[in-house]
Write a protein that holds these residues in place. Structure first.
Motif, PDB file in Angstrom:
ATOM      1  N   SER A 238      44.851  11.615  -0.525  1.00 56.45           N
ATOM      2  CA  SER A 238      43.677  12.167   0.154  1.00 56.45           C
ATOM      3  C   SER A 238      44.158  13.143   1.210  1.00 56.45           C
ATOM      4  O   SER A 238      45.339  13.161   1.579  1.00 56.45           O
ATOM      5  CB  SER A 238      42.863  11.048   0.812  1.00 56.45           C
ATOM      6  N   SER A 239      43.232  13.963   1.713  1.00 55.63           N
ATOM      7  CA  SER A 239      43.606  14.924   2.748  1.00 55.63           C
ATOM      8  C   SER A 239      44.084  14.205   4.000  1.00 55.63           C
ATOM      9  O   SER A 239      45.011  14.668   4.676  1.00 55.63           O
ATOM     10  CB  SER A 239      42.417  15.832   3.074  1.00 55.63           C
ATOM     11  N   GLU A 240      43.485  13.048   4.291  1.00 53.85           N
ATOM     12  CA  GLU A 240      43.902  12.270   5.458  1.00 53.85           C
ATOM     13  C   GLU A 240      45.313  11.739   5.277  1.00 53.85           C
ATOM     14  O   GLU A 240      46.131  11.771   6.202  1.00 53.85           O
ATOM     15  CB  GLU A 240      42.942  11.108   5.696  1.00 53.85           C
ATOM     16  N   GLU A 241      45.616  11.254   4.062  1.00 59.43           N
ATOM     17  CA  GLU A 241      46.949  10.725   3.813  1.00 59.43           C
ATOM     18  C   GLU A 241      47.987  11.833   3.828  1.00 59.43           C
ATOM     19  O   GLU A 241      49.081  11.666   4.370  1.00 59.43           O
ATOM     20  CB  GLU A 241      46.986   9.980   2.477  1.00 59.43           C
ATOM     21  N   VAL A 242      47.652  12.992   3.249  1.00 58.75           N
ATOM     22  CA  VAL A 242      48.576  14.118   3.255  1.00 58.75           C
ATOM     23  C   VAL A 242      48.907  14.525   4.686  1.00 58.75           C
ATOM     24  O   VAL A 242      50.074  14.768   5.031  1.00 58.75           O
ATOM     25  CB  VAL A 242      47.983  15.326   2.488  1.00 58.75           C
ATOM     26  N   GLU A 243      47.907  14.561   5.543  1.00 56.67           N
ATOM     27  CA  GLU A 243      48.128  14.934   6.928  1.00 56.67           C
ATOM     28  C   GLU A 243      49.017  13.927   7.643  1.00 56.67           C
ATOM     29  O   GLU A 243      49.904  14.286   8.431  1.00 56.67           O
ATOM     30  CB  GLU A 243      46.805  15.084   7.659  1.00 56.67           C
ATOM     31  N   ARG A 244      48.800  12.662   7.357  1.00 55.24           N
ATOM     32  CA  ARG A 244      49.626  11.625   7.962  1.00 55.24           C
ATOM     33  C   ARG A 244      51.064  11.731   7.466  1.00 55.24           C
ATOM     34  O   ARG A 244      52.010  11.630   8.254  1.00 55.24           O
ATOM     35  CB  ARG A 244      49.024  10.244   7.632  1.00 55.24           C
ATOM     36  N   PHE A 245      51.238  11.913   6.149  1.00 60.44           N
ATOM     37  CA  PHE A 245      52.565  12.058   5.580  1.00 60.44           C
ATOM     38  C   PHE A 245      53.260  13.302   6.135  1.00 60.44           C
ATOM     39  O   PHE A 245      54.467  13.306   6.369  1.00 60.44           O
ATOM     40  CB  PHE A 245      52.502  12.146   4.065  1.00 60.44           C
ATOM     41  N   ARG A 246      52.492  14.364   6.319  1.00 59.10           N
ATOM     42  CA  ARG A 246      53.061  15.624   6.818  1.00 59.10           C
ATOM     43  C   ARG A 246      53.753  15.424   8.165  1.00 59.10           C
ATOM     44  O   ARG A 246      54.771  16.041   8.470  1.00 59.10           O
ATOM     45  CB  ARG A 246      51.960  16.666   6.931  1.00 59.10           C
ATOM     46  N   LYS A 247      53.190  14.526   8.975  1.00 57.72           N
ATOM     47  CA  LYS A 247      53.758  14.225  10.290  1.00 57.72           C
ATOM     48  C   LYS A 247      54.939  13.269  10.231  1.00 57.72           C
ATOM     49  O   LYS A 247      55.550  12.972  11.248  1.00 57.72           O
ATOM     50  CB  LYS A 247      52.666  13.629  11.184  1.00 57.72           C
ATOM     51  N   GLY A 248      55.249  12.771   9.008  1.00 52.98           N
ATOM     52  CA  GLY A 248      56.335  11.808   8.868  1.00 52.98           C
ATOM     53  C   GLY A 248      55.865  10.397   9.044  1.00 52.98           C
ATOM     54  O   GLY A 248      56.672   9.485   9.289  1.00 52.98           O
ATOM     55  N   GLU A 249      54.573  10.174   8.888  1.00 52.16           N
ATOM     56  CA  GLU A 249      53.999   8.836   9.054  1.00 52.16           C
ATOM     57  C   GLU A 249      53.678   8.232   7.702  1.00 52.16           C
ATOM     58  O   GLU A 249      53.634   8.918   6.691  1.00 52.16           O
ATOM     59  CB  GLU A 249      52.718   8.911   9.900  1.00 52.16           C
TER      60      GLU A 249
END
Length: 333
Positions: free
Chosen positions: A322-333
């Motif tokens: 999801s866009s939320e998960e991608v954003e979280r992953f992008r931060k290294g989370e």
């Protein structure tokens, strides 16, 4: 008979990833030594060896050798996003204690024609890089504040090492879903070396995103005697490497023209040092490359920040649901 300790009563965890099926035999042997050393040095910790299969029952062998019961096997297939997510979900549902060391060492090889994962990705890149990356992202909230992540790459990623394997890293998309032209320019073991380039690039990108206290390093375990390590060597040289007594390792080094030849036990000890060692050579180290015990520069290509960030961005978009998960992953989370 000694007391049998409940596996889930241990105070902290080390998670080791070990791919047996079609993986490098030398990495299987090395990780047995790594798990054995970590378990012996940390009898109150649970060491989890996660792999697709454990045909040699290495966990039982390690526990018997250490006269302990703190090594456990869990099935894990890094070959698809679905199976990695299933593992992570099961891990969290079990309410394990936080993970103190995460060793990402899958090194699957396909020397012949190109092979794809169920997700349509070149399989060596899919397992050796994407499977690792997704597992890390899904387990970030299961890591201790001072957790160490260790990624196992290979000297084959660096053309200066003259390993005989030629990496062909252009972009993440082209490596993952290569064009016909790219397939013509690459070959099976070269694609393995390319996946090892990705391991180094991803490590450096991750190092910039980890919270203070957590570290990530990347390691080349080297070529190993008493294993079929030298894929492009002559039959005679491979026979020498497979059957040589440990005292003959210097001769193997001379014949290959490199000092980076080790017994599996030596490479296993070097990997365990990065995961749990407390000497000044490893404590606090992050975003650095090791050849066995030595910190050295990785290849010139892997030093390119633009390539590191391109791989990172492609990876999080591919594995995020999801866009939320991608954003979280992008931060290294």
């Amino acid at each position: 008979m000694g007391t049998v300790i409940d596996a889930f009563s241990f105070s902290f965890f080390f998670l080791l990833l070990l791919v047996h099926l079609l993986a490098d035999a030398y990495m299987q042997t090395t990780l047995v030594h790594t798990a054995k050393i970590i378990a012996k040095q940390n009898p109150s910790a649970l060491v989890v060896v996660a792999s697709r299969t454990d045909p040699d029952d290495s966990v039982t062998t390690i526990n018997k050798a250490n006269n302990q019961s703190n090594v456990q096997y869990l099935p894990l297939d890094l070959g698809s996003r679905a199976t990695v997510r299933a593992f992570a979900s099961a891990w969290k549902a079990a309410n394990h204690a936080p993970i103190s060391a995460l060793v990402l060492n899958a090194g699957i090889q396909f020397p012949g024609e190109i092979v794809y994962t169920p997700d349509g990705i070149e399989k060596q890149f899919g397992v050796n890089h994407i499977g690792h990356a997704l597992l890390f992202h899904l387990l970030t909230d299961s890591l201790t504040r001072d957790a160490r992540i260790v990624v196992v790459s290979s000297g084959t990623h660096d053309p200066a090492q003259k390993s005989g394997l030629e990496a062909y890293y252009t972009s993440a998309e082209d490596v993952a879903r290569p064009s016909k032209e790219s397939i013509k320019k690459s070959y099976g073991r070269g694609r393995y070396a390319t996946s090892k380039v990705a391991n180094v690039l991803w490590t450096y990108a991750l190092a910039r995103r980890l919270p203070r206290g957590q570290t990530v390093t990347v390691m080349d375990p080297g070529l190993m005697s008493n294993t079929s390590f030298n894929r492009n060597a002559s039959p005679l040289l491979n026979w020498i490497a497979l059957h040589a007594h440990p005292s003959l390792v210097p001769i193997v080094r001379f014949l290959l023209g490199t000092e980076n030849v080790h017994l599996p036990a030596e490479s296993g000890a070097a990997l365990a040092r990065l995961a749990v060692g407390d000497d000044e050579g490893v404590k606090g180290k992050t975003g650095v490359y090791f050849e066995g015990l030595k910190e050295i520069p990785s290849s010139v290509q892997t030093q390119e920040v633009d390539l590191q960030e391109e791989l990172w961005e492609w990876t999080v978009k591919f594995v995020g649901e999801s866009s939320e998960e991608v954003e979280r992953f992008r931060k290294g989370e």
